[in-house]
Design a protein around this motif. Structure first.
Motif, PDB file in Angstrom:
ATOM      1  N   LYS A  51       0.849  -1.189   0.000  1.00 30.91           N
ATOM      2  CA  LYS A  51       0.000   0.000   0.000  1.00 30.91           C
ATOM      3  C   LYS A  51       0.887   1.242   0.000  1.00 30.91           C
ATOM      4  O   LYS A  51       2.093   1.165   0.263  1.00 30.91           O
ATOM      5  CB  LYS A  51      -0.878   0.003   1.258  1.00 30.91           C
ATOM      6  CG  LYS A  51      -1.884  -1.140   1.305  1.00 30.91           C
ATOM      7  CD  LYS A  51      -2.997  -0.772   2.285  1.00 30.91           C
ATOM      8  CE  LYS A  51      -4.164  -1.734   2.192  1.00 30.91           C
ATOM      9  NZ  LYS A  51      -3.822  -3.078   2.710  1.00 30.91           N
ATOM     10  N   ALA A  52       0.264   2.362  -0.295  1.00 31.84           N
ATOM     11  CA  ALA A  52       1.025   3.613  -0.260  1.00 31.84           C
ATOM     12  C   ALA A  52       1.671   3.771   1.112  1.00 31.84           C
ATOM     13  O   ALA A  52       1.040   3.481   2.131  1.00 31.84           O
ATOM     14  CB  ALA A  52       0.113   4.796  -0.556  1.00 31.84           C
ATOM     15  N   ARG A  73       6.765   2.428  -1.078  1.00 28.39           N
ATOM     16  CA  ARG A  73       5.828   2.973  -2.059  1.00 28.39           C
ATOM     17  C   ARG A  73       5.652   4.463  -1.761  1.00 28.39           C
ATOM     18  O   ARG A  73       4.717   4.887  -1.094  1.00 28.39           O
ATOM     19  CB  ARG A  73       4.496   2.224  -2.027  1.00 28.39           C
ATOM     20  CG  ARG A  73       3.593   2.647  -3.171  1.00 28.39           C
ATOM     21  CD  ARG A  73       2.388   1.755  -3.329  1.00 28.39           C
ATOM     22  NE  ARG A  73       1.388   2.412  -4.166  1.00 28.39           N
ATOM     23  CZ  ARG A  73       0.170   1.959  -4.370  1.00 28.39           C
ATOM     24  NH1 ARG A  73      -0.219   0.815  -3.800  1.00 28.39           N
ATOM     25  NH2 ARG A  73      -0.681   2.616  -5.137  1.00 28.39           N
ATOM     26  N   THR A  74       6.624   5.209  -2.192  1.00 28.84           N
ATOM     27  CA  THR A  74       6.661   6.646  -1.931  1.00 28.84           C
ATOM     28  C   THR A  74       7.156   7.363  -3.178  1.00 28.84           C
ATOM     29  O   THR A  74       7.604   6.719  -4.127  1.00 28.84           O
ATOM     30  CB  THR A  74       7.641   6.954  -0.775  1.00 28.84           C
ATOM     31  OG1 THR A  74       8.856   6.242  -1.005  1.00 28.84           O
ATOM     32  CG2 THR A  74       7.089   6.550   0.577  1.00 28.84           C
ATOM     33  N   LEU A  92       1.587   6.935  -9.161  1.00 31.09           N
ATOM     34  CA  LEU A  92       2.040   5.650  -8.659  1.00 31.09           C
ATOM     35  C   LEU A  92       3.559   5.638  -8.716  1.00 31.09           C
ATOM     36  O   LEU A  92       4.155   6.064  -9.707  1.00 31.09           O
ATOM     37  CB  LEU A  92       1.469   4.520  -9.536  1.00 31.09           C
ATOM     38  CG  LEU A  92       1.978   3.115  -9.197  1.00 31.09           C
ATOM     39  CD1 LEU A  92       1.506   2.668  -7.819  1.00 31.09           C
ATOM     40  CD2 LEU A  92       1.548   2.112 -10.260  1.00 31.09           C
ATOM     41  N   GLU A 103      -6.144   8.532  -9.226  1.00 27.84           N
ATOM     42  CA  GLU A 103      -6.590   7.424  -8.380  1.00 27.84           C
ATOM     43  C   GLU A 103      -5.531   6.328  -8.324  1.00 27.84           C
ATOM     44  O   GLU A 103      -5.284   5.735  -7.279  1.00 27.84           O
ATOM     45  CB  GLU A 103      -7.901   6.880  -8.969  1.00 27.84           C
ATOM     46  CG  GLU A 103      -8.747   6.077  -8.008  1.00 27.84           C
ATOM     47  CD  GLU A 103      -8.975   6.769  -6.663  1.00 27.84           C
ATOM     48  OE1 GLU A 103      -8.817   6.088  -5.638  1.00 27.84           O
ATOM     49  OE2 GLU A 103      -9.283   7.992  -6.633  1.00 27.84           O
ATOM     50  N   ALA A 133      -2.548   6.333  -8.069  1.00 30.45           N
ATOM     51  CA  ALA A 133      -1.469   6.524  -7.106  1.00 30.45           C
ATOM     52  C   ALA A 133      -1.761   5.790  -5.812  1.00 30.45           C
ATOM     53  O   ALA A 133      -0.855   5.430  -5.071  1.00 30.45           O
ATOM     54  CB  ALA A 133      -1.267   8.013  -6.836  1.00 30.45           C
ATOM     55  N   ARG A 134      -3.056   5.563  -5.528  1.00 32.52           N
ATOM     56  CA  ARG A 134      -3.406   4.964  -4.250  1.00 32.52           C
ATOM     57  C   ARG A 134      -3.998   3.557  -4.370  1.00 32.52           C
ATOM     58  O   ARG A 134      -4.164   2.869  -3.391  1.00 32.52           O
ATOM     59  CB  ARG A 134      -4.389   5.876  -3.508  1.00 32.52           C
ATOM     60  CG  ARG A 134      -3.720   7.034  -2.801  1.00 32.52           C
ATOM     61  CD  ARG A 134      -4.739   7.941  -2.149  1.00 32.52           C
ATOM     62  NE  ARG A 134      -5.702   8.449  -3.102  1.00 32.52           N
ATOM     63  CZ  ARG A 134      -5.482   9.506  -3.902  1.00 32.52           C
ATOM     64  NH1 ARG A 134      -4.336  10.153  -3.816  1.00 32.52           N
ATOM     65  NH2 ARG A 134      -6.382   9.907  -4.768  1.00 32.52           N
ATOM     66  N   THR A 135      -4.333   3.149  -5.579  1.00 33.43           N
ATOM     67  CA  THR A 135      -4.977   1.846  -5.753  1.00 33.43           C
ATOM     68  C   THR A 135      -4.024   0.702  -5.431  1.00 33.43           C
ATOM     69  O   THR A 135      -2.856   0.732  -5.801  1.00 33.43           O
ATOM     70  CB  THR A 135      -5.439   1.689  -7.226  1.00 33.43           C
ATOM     71  OG1 THR A 135      -6.101   2.883  -7.592  1.00 33.43           O
ATOM     72  CG2 THR A 135      -6.345   0.487  -7.388  1.00 33.43           C
ATOM     73  N   THR A 136      -4.530  -0.279  -4.695  1.00 33.69           N
ATOM     74  CA  THR A 136      -3.733  -1.476  -4.433  1.00 33.69           C
ATOM     75  C   THR A 136      -4.594  -2.697  -4.733  1.00 33.69           C
ATOM     76  O   THR A 136      -5.735  -2.767  -4.254  1.00 33.69           O
ATOM     77  CB  THR A 136      -3.308  -1.540  -2.960  1.00 33.69           C
ATOM     78  OG1 THR A 136      -2.736  -0.294  -2.596  1.00 33.69           O
ATOM     79  CG2 THR A 136      -2.323  -2.666  -2.731  1.00 33.69           C
TER      80      THR A 136
END
Lengths: 504, 539, 400
Positions: C179-180, C197-198, C204, C390, C392-395
């Protein structure tokens, strides 16, 4: 259940003054002291069976106002003046007594009158400075502005000439002031002494020596042992509870959204004591770093606390003597005998200390307290008590027994020059370096003033801004020790001013 | 006989500046100078054919650009060139290079201490900020804090406002800075001793204080508050040597109609009815004028060229007690080639900077201890620069001249008076120190001039050879300079003024003392002011 | 601490990062600038092209010059928690948090990220050196050790929609479950590859942390895996575009580090930078707390606002006014550009808070063939980042 309004950390003289004033105002006060006697550096200690002395062997300028407010006279407090005597070669001593310079040239004696007038005038003008809480520069509170106005008027009240002169000499090195007035080396060394002792300053150092001299002209001369006994008695009288052998391990803090608050102290793994406020007479580094913990404070603030100049440069020599020491040319060694033949002797002794060494020729202030107080030594015997400068806290190579013995021997040799039979009289001795004072009295660096009395650590910057009005950044935690305005020495003013702030 | 409007005693750069502004305002003035050359301590002298030594002052940073521009000194031949970087020599093999470029300096410090490299940014920012406030007070006359005159009160309020604007915290930091020792103050920034020593070095130059003496942090600031074209703390060299500064001011002064008479030392300032009315020269000539301005230091003015009887009570004693301590020496060396130094990168830019034989704080402080004992140190603090590396006018092509400033050198020796032999022995101590870092240096020497405080006093008349005309300690700064009550250029005798570095703001080739004094004189004469306001790049 | 070098030329040469060898081949325009003493690509070939790598495929950005400090010891957590404004105790194991830290006066010293690697082990990263402040922050704590890893840990940022796919192709199994702000460790040859994940692009992306001796190997494997996913290096200029679209702030552009500020009014509080959400007054005491509480009570004097600027002239360095006639200054633009993704003229501007309610005008200058033109552009406030997809945060993230 909470039994105390106020806990005071340390039963040094400032702690006692503060405790008593608060108790007199109706507070329930508990004083916690790590040693088994009160008085801190001024406590009398037995250094050889039957022989006793206090590290702070004389109270030059205890505040008359504090003595009065506490009613110390009722408790046996006695004044006692110890005239400074500069020991000269072949018994040619100079001394100051009753406003006169004795044993000096006619011209020096005459200059002394001008010098005294100026110094006394300035000292009188400064007297209220020491007795007041100095507000922060930025304060806009009416009361604080009034304080500034009052102090400003005091300076203006000097008159144009004296005010100008004050603004000039305030930052002058002791040496320059002496050179302007006197011709005799011995006189200069004698008169500059009070500007230098206890600090990291030498005759050539600008910026604080004259202010230290003026500070030491406030108050009255007192007998140390009677002072501490009277303070203890006054405290008891006011209902102060003192617990000895109780070192404080931690200052306890509670925190919520609105911020922190000191709520008590931990004295052992099992015991916590709660109170509305904690007042520490310990030095600022001990208080904030060891007892409170830096995590409760801002980084810039703790950095300034960490940077405080706390390294002491005065050691203490105690000699148990079989008889009264005989100083060439003195009927009785009843005074503060200064062994510093010239200002350069002081300066050069300091030079060695700068690099972490002890001078081959230390300079000393010697007293024989057993003359006035025969209880300090067995019958017919005496105690010699001497401040030895400059002995660095941070000794190169550490304070080994050899290092301590070497400087002790040199100090005795210095005395021997003026009291040739001294070694034969010695029955026992003790030498306390600043490192020893740190250990025994829990004073960081073993510094008399807890932290250097210098212009950047003075007034509203003492010990540092953010904690200079006896309040610490943590509500409920206060300071009342020598690290606060005005400074160290046995004056009682820091404790007194702190109590007044608390009661406001 | 001709009566001038004003006589200026001494053709130092401040005397000349004062004269230039008085002349520019239309006054009929004359400058009298005892030497056969002008400039005082801002001088270029050819003592060896082909070489021009700046025998006293050697670099320039405080010269106010407002004066530079206003007197059109550029047209009169003055070009100030910033110099690039400094090599600092540690006690041992360590070297520290201060580059002109900030990032390069950062990288260089980082190899000694990453901590100090980081701290350097804060150090520079703080120092710049402290400088900015002080700089604003330079070209203003200090107020008398004991006075109730509107002008003094207005000035005090102006000051209070400026300080107030700093904010409370900053004000405390300011007081700390003003009163601490350089060593203590630097402790908050740096951990590396060589870097501390390099940064502390401006704190002792010219003063009878050590890095450990309270008050030396201010001296440090005094040396770095100047700028070259807005870069605060930068130092420059005058093309043609420091004499070019004095010469260009003299040119400006003469263009405005001022007169200059050299080889005319003043024996006595004439005072009649408590009024200064002129001077008597060494040769017996008398010159009369409406006012007399002394560019000499306070001690010399009042104890050497004035009658004690002409002074109000107490002034003679004040002058006698004025702290003007000789503490510096100077060794000027003509070299047959460029010296090379061990451990220094071969960088043409770096070699165009200075050399600081700073060692460590302890080395510097120990040199001070020697001074206190009336001798020089065998391991002296030396600040050097080789101006010929980029000034083609001061040495023959391919050959060089090196200026070496030594702190400390006592004005009086413990073992008797200065003699030529002792002077040479002092010079030798400097040579051997340099030789330690530049093997073979000695072989390059073509000619050398050694100047102890003794020579400096005798040649250019600075009492004890003090380069600031008086110590820069709080008791002698601002309204206390030179004496309390006389901080506004007017002296205790009517129509007598002072315009040298003994007055606010003190030493340095700034031309400010002379200009400020001119402004006050013109005010007293009710003439329009000819002195420009200061201006700053940083505002 | 960093290894000391006796190289007398240290000040005269910029250092090469651990990836320099590969980057030098790719930097066909020789467009280098510097960052913390390292040679650092401004761009490689073309800024716009590199920018679209971030938005369209994926790109690598060399963050070796970033400052990295390892903070260990029993008191490490307390020490950090007292230094920064966020609650460090709430950063979970193998999680990253963005934060700022302030002076006693509540002015921002720097921003950066904290990695919790164990109960008593953290990594702090930031743009400029922080050694001196960290040492002050550690004073008084008994058990804290601070190690400067900046030169001894290679770091590479991989950003863009295909970045997860590339890492999977490289063999980092399970990377898609991160996850982010997660951290994960993967064995890599004989070492360890740390992935977080940064990123600094708002897209992303991941950051890869590896020992210097494996840096080039990692680069090569990454580029081999990314070949089919359009991997490209990108430089400072493209980063700056991407971060501005995401509304991220940049030191020396949008704020001044408080300890290095000459003019004290030129530094900022977190509230002025709209970073109030980073200041946690519920946690135990932290440095600057009292001052920040006061700043919060009074409200920020300045506000760093996101602006949509009329027209298509980038508003760089523009002065802001509250009217078209320029009679009253209300602030200045800190960063500005034409956003290729949003197709809008965007800017960050420091504006007096009291003036935010009124009209906002930027005075923009633009040269056309040397001649300077001036235009007043009306600006509108934007509340949200200009572009924050979106994905960027989707897992788990999509492959493309």
């Amino acid at each position: 259940m909470q039994n105390h309004d106020t806990i005071i950390i340390g039963a040094g003289h400032n702690g006692l003054v503060c405790a008593t004033l608060l108790a007199q105002a109706g507070q329930r006060v508990l004083v916690l002291e790590s040693n088994s006697t009160a008085g801190g550096l001024a406590a009398t200690r037995e250094f050889h069976p039957g022989f006793r002395a206090a590290v702070a062997h004389h109270a030059n300028h205890f505040s008359a106002r504090v003595a009065k407010e506490l009613g110390l006279a009722r408790h046996g407090y006695t004044q006692r003046s110890l005239p400074p005597i500069g020991l000269g070669n072949d018994g040619e001593h100079v001394s100051v007594a009753n406003g006169e310079l004795r044993g000096a040239s006619e011209s020096d004696a005459r200059s002394f009158q001008d010098y005294e007038r100026l110094m006394q005038t300035c000292a009188t003008a400064l007297e209220p400075f020491w007795q007041k809480t100095i507000p922060g520069i930025g304060s806009r509170k009416l009361r604080d502005l009034a304080t500034f106005g009052h102090l400003g008027l005091k300076l203006r009240g000097l008159g144009r000439q004296d005010m100008r002169e004050f603004l000039r000499i305030a930052s002058l090195p002791a040496r320059d002031l002496m050179d302007e007035y006197f011709e005799s080396d011995l006189v200069k060394a004698l008169l500059s002494w009070d500007g230098l002792i206890g600090s990291r300053l030498a005759p050539r150092s600008p910026n604080a020596a004259v202010l230290a001299m003026l500070y030491r002209r406030s108050g009255e001369s007192a007998d140390t042992r009677s002072l501490i006994a009277a303070l203890e008695a006054a405290a008891a009288d006011a209902g102060v509870e003192i617990r000895f052998d109780t070192p404080v391990a931690h200052i306890l803090v509670s925190g919520d959204d609105s911020g922190l608050r000191a709520k008590g102290v931990r004295v052992s793994a099992r015991e916590e004591i709660a109170a509305d406020r904690i007042i520490s007479s310990a030095d600022p580094k001990t208080t904030f770093v060891d007892l409170l913990g830096v995590e409760h404070l801002d980084i810039g603030f703790t950095n300034r606390i960490g940077r405080l100049r706390c390294n002491g440069y005065v050691a203490k020599l105690h000699l148990a003597l079989e008889g009264l020491p005989e100083f060439t040319g003195l009927d009785s060694p009843d005074g503060r005998l200064l062994i510093a033949p010239e200002m350069d002797a002081i300066e050069f002794a300091f030079d060695d200390a700068k690099y972490g060494r002890c001078s081959d020729n230390p300079v000393l202030e010697v007293t024989v307290p057993s003359i006035a107080d025969s209880s300090l030594a067995p019958d017919g015997k005496h105690v010699l008590s001497a401040h030895v400068m400059y002995v660095p806290y941070a000794h190169k190579g550490g304070w080994t027994d050899e290092a301590r013995d070497a400087i002790k021997d040199r100090a005795i040799a210095s005395i021997e020059r003026y009291a040739p039979r001294i070694r034969e009289q010695i029955a026992g001795s003790e030498f306390l370096t600043p490192a020893d004072l740190e250990r025994e009295y829990r004073i960081t660096g073993g510094h008399w003033h807890h932290t250097e009395f210098a212009m950047d650590q003075m007034l509203m910057m003492r010990p540092t801004y953010g904690a200079a009005q006896y309040r610490s950044p943590v509500p409920g935690l206060w300071l009342c020790g020598a690290g606060c305005h005005p400074a160290g020495d046995l004056t009682g003013l820091a404790g007194h001013n702190a109590a007044r702030e608390v009661l406001r | 006989m001709k009566r001038y409007d004003a006589i200026i005693i001494g053709a130092g750069h401040n005397g000349l500046t004062n004269a230039a502004y008085l002349a520019k305002a239309g006054l009929d003035i004359i400058v009298v100078e005892k030497n056969d050359y002008i400039g005082g301590a801002a001088v270029s002298r050819e003592l060896q054919e082909g070489w021009k030594y700046s025998s006293c002052s050697y670099v320039c940073s405080m010269m106010r650009q407002a004066i530079h521009r206003d007197l059109d000194l550029g047209r009169h031949g003055l070009i100030l060139v910033p110099y690039l970087g400094t090599v600092n020599f540690g006690d041992g093999d360590e070297r520290f290079f201060q580059y002109h470029d900030e990032e390069a300096t950062y990288l260089e410090i980082k190899r000694h201490s990453p901590h100090d490299a980081d701290a350097m940014h804060r150090f520079q920012a703080d120092l710049t900020r402290y400088s900015q406030l002080i700089r604003k007070t330079l070209m203003r006359t200090p107020p008398d804090p004991t006075s109730f005159r509107p002008r003094d009160i207005r000035e005090l309020l102006w000051l209070a406002k400026k300080f107030w604007a700093l904010g409370e915290t900053e004000l405390y930091e300011y007081i700390r800075f003003f009163t601490m020792s350089a060593a203590e103050w630097l402790e908050d920034y740096f951990e590396n001793d060589m870097i501390k020593a390099a940064m502390a070095s401006p704190g002792i130059i010219g003063t009878a204080l050590g890095v450990e003496s309270p008050g030396s942090a201010y001296i440090l600031l005094h040396h770095v508050m100047g700028d070259v074209d807005g870069s605060i703390g930068a130092w420059g060299l005058a093309r043609g040597g420091m004499g070019a500064i004095s010469q260009s001011i003299a040119n400006a002064m003469q263009e405005h109609g001022g007169e200059l008479r050299t080889e005319s030392g003043v024996k006595k300032i004439l005072v009649e009815n408590r009024n200064a009315v002129g001077v008597v020269l060494e040769n017996g000539d008398e010159i009369r004028a409406g006012i007399v301005v002394s560019n000499l230091d306070a001690k010399r003015t009042f104890t050497r060229i004035m009658d004690r009887d002409d002074l109000p009570d107490g002034i003679y004693e004040r002058a006698k007690n004025f702290k003007i301590r000789g503490s510096s020496g100077k060794v000027n060396i003509a070299l047959s080639g460029m010296p090379t130094f061990t451990g220094v990168p071969d960088n043409r830019y770096l070699s165009r900077g200075g050399q600081g034989f700073t060692g460590s704080l302890e080395t510097m402080e120990r040199a001070y201890d020697c001074w206190k004992r009336g001798r020089w140190s065998d391991d002296p603090f030396v600040e050097s620069v080789i101006p010929s590396a980029w000034d083609p006018t001061v040495a023959p092509p391919g050959q060089h001249w090196m200026s070496n400033f030594i702190q400390y050198c006592p004005p009086k020796l413990a073992d008797g008076p200065w003699t030529p032999e002792k002077r040479d022995a002092f010079g030798e101590s400097v040579i051997s120190k340099i030789e330690r870092y530049s093997p073979g240096f000695r072989d390059l020497i073509v000619h050398m001039e050694v100047r102890t405080p003794h020579e400096i006093e005798n040649e250019i008349g600075l009492t004890e050879g003090n380069i600031f005309q008086g110590e820069l300690t709080i008791d002698q700064l601002f309204f206390n300079r030179p004496f309390p009550g006389y901080g506004q250029y007017r002296m205790p005798v009517k129509n007598l003024y002072m315009c040298g570095s003994s007055t606010h703001p003190g030493g340095g080739v700034s031309a400010v003392c002379g200009a400020n004094a001119a402004r006050e004189i013109l005010m007293d004469l009710r003439k329009p002011n000819s002195v420009p306001d200061d201006d700053f790049y940083d505002e | 601490m960093t290894t000391m070098t006796s190289d007398p030329y240290a000040g005269e040469r910029l250092k090469e990062t651990h990836f320099y060898e590969r980057e030098a081949e790719l930097n066909i325009r020789d467009a280098w600038s510097s960052w913390n003493g390292y040679l650092f690509a401004d761009y490689y070939y073309d800024t716009e092209y590199e920018y679209f790598c971030i938005r369209n495929q994926c790109g690598t950005y060399d963050i070796c010059p970033m400052q990295k400090y390892e903070i260990t010891g029993r008191d490490a957590e307390t020490m950090l928690d007292r230094m920064v404004t966020r609650d460090v105790t709430r950063i979970g194991l193998n999680r990253v948090a963005y934060t700022v830290w302030c002076t006693d006066q509540g002015r921002i010293i720097d921003d950066g990220t904290i990695f919790r690697l164990a109960d008593d082990r953290f990594m702090l990263t930031c743009g400029s050196p922080c050694t001196a402040w960290l040492r002050k922050a550690a004073f008084g704590f008994r058990d804290v050790t601070i190690t400067d890893l900046s030169d001894d840990l290679a770091a590479l940022s991989l950003q863009g929609p295909t970045s997860c796919a590339v890492l999977k192709r490289m063999g980092l199994g399970g990377v898609e479950t991160m996850k982010a702000f997660d951290i994960r460790h993967f064995p890599f040859h004989d070492g360890n590859l740390m992935v977080s994940r940064t990123g600094f692009t708002g897209d992303l992306g991941y950051e890869l942390w590896i020992a210097p001796e494996l840096a080039l190997t990692m680069w090569d494997e990454l580029y081999a895996a990314g070949e089919d996913y359009g991997i490209q290096p990108y430089g400072e200029a493209a980063t700056n575009m991407a971060r501005l679209e995401a509304g991220f702030i940049m030191p020396h552009m949008d704020f001044t580090e408080a300890l290095k500020t000459v003019h004290l009014e030129h530094d900022q509080t977190p509230f002025e930078l709209q970073l109030g959400w980073l200041v946690d007054f519920k946690k135990p005491h932290f440095s600057g707390r009292d001052a920040l509480l006061e700043h919060k009570r009074r409200g920020p004097v300045w506000t760093l606002a996101k602006l949509d600027v009329e027209g298509n002239w980038p508003a760089e360095d523009a002065i802001m006014y509250n009217n078209e006639k320029c009679s009253h200054e209300i602030g200045y633009v800190t960063s500005a550009m034409w956003s290729p993704t949003v197709k809008a003229n965007i800017a960050l501007a420091m504006i007096r808070t009291e003036s935010l309610k009124g009209e906002l005008w930027a005075e923009i200058y633009k040269a056309k063939e040397l001649r300077q033109y001036r235009r007043m552009a009306k600006c509108t406030l934007k509340k949200k980042p200009f572009w924050m997809p979106e994905r960027a945060r989707t897992t788990p993230p999509a492959d493309v």
